[in-house]
Design an enzyme around this catalytic site. Structure first.
Site, short mmCIF file in Angstrom:
data_model
loop_
_atom_site.label_atom_id
_atom_site.label_comp_id
_atom_site.label_asym_id
_atom_site.label_seq_id
_atom_site.Cartn_x
_atom_site.Cartn_y
_atom_site.Cartn_z
N ARG A 153 62.91 73.06 43.11
CA ARG A 153 62.79 74.34 41.66
C ARG A 153 61.11 74.27 41.88
O ARG A 153 61.18 75.68 41.87
CB ARG A 153 63.52 73.29 41.24
CG ARG A 153 64.80 72.96 41.03
CD ARG A 153 65.83 73.09 39.74
NE ARG A 153 65.23 71.85 39.28
CZ ARG A 153 65.29 71.07 38.53
NH1 ARG A 153 65.72 70.85 37.67
NH2 ARG A 153 64.54 69.31 38.39
N ASN B 105 69.46 73.74 39.36
CA ASN B 105 70.01 72.66 40.54
C ASN B 105 71.07 73.02 40.47
O ASN B 105 72.28 72.68 38.84
CB ASN B 105 69.50 71.29 40.43
CG ASN B 105 68.58 70.81 41.04
OD1 ASN B 105 67.64 71.18 42.00
ND2 ASN B 105 67.65 69.67 40.66
#
Length: 89
Positions: free
Chosen positions: A18, A36
């Site tokens: 990320r 996520n």
């Protein structure tokens, strides 16, 4: 401006995916979010100029060196006019 939802599967959680995605998006001038998912995938919604979005999608197919990308799905979604890129927790 166009917007796409990109879902990335493989070894993509617990490897900084990320944060590397956010860095790449900022470098390309792309806006949106990355998060996520409970199933172990990572989902990014990216918005920007078509060339920047194409470059971002190409990057997501490989991801950072710490990741192993098995599959990427891309879906066009309506643009929202988002002006930042953020990592969702």
């Amino acid at each position: 401006m166009i917007r796409r939802r990109v879902t990335v599967s493989g070894q993509v959680q617990g490897v900084g995916f990320r944060y590397y995605t956010a860095e790449q998006a900022r470098d390309l001038g792309v806006h949106g979010t990355v998060r996520n998912l409970a199933n172990g995938n990572v989902e990014a919604e990216i918005e920007g100029l078509p060339a920047a979005i194409d470059a971002m999608v190409a990057w997501l197919h490989a991801g950072p060196r710490s990741a192993v990308v098995d599959n990427v799905t891309v879906v066009d979604v309506p643009a929202t006019g988002e002006k930042t890129f953020r990592v969702a927790h």
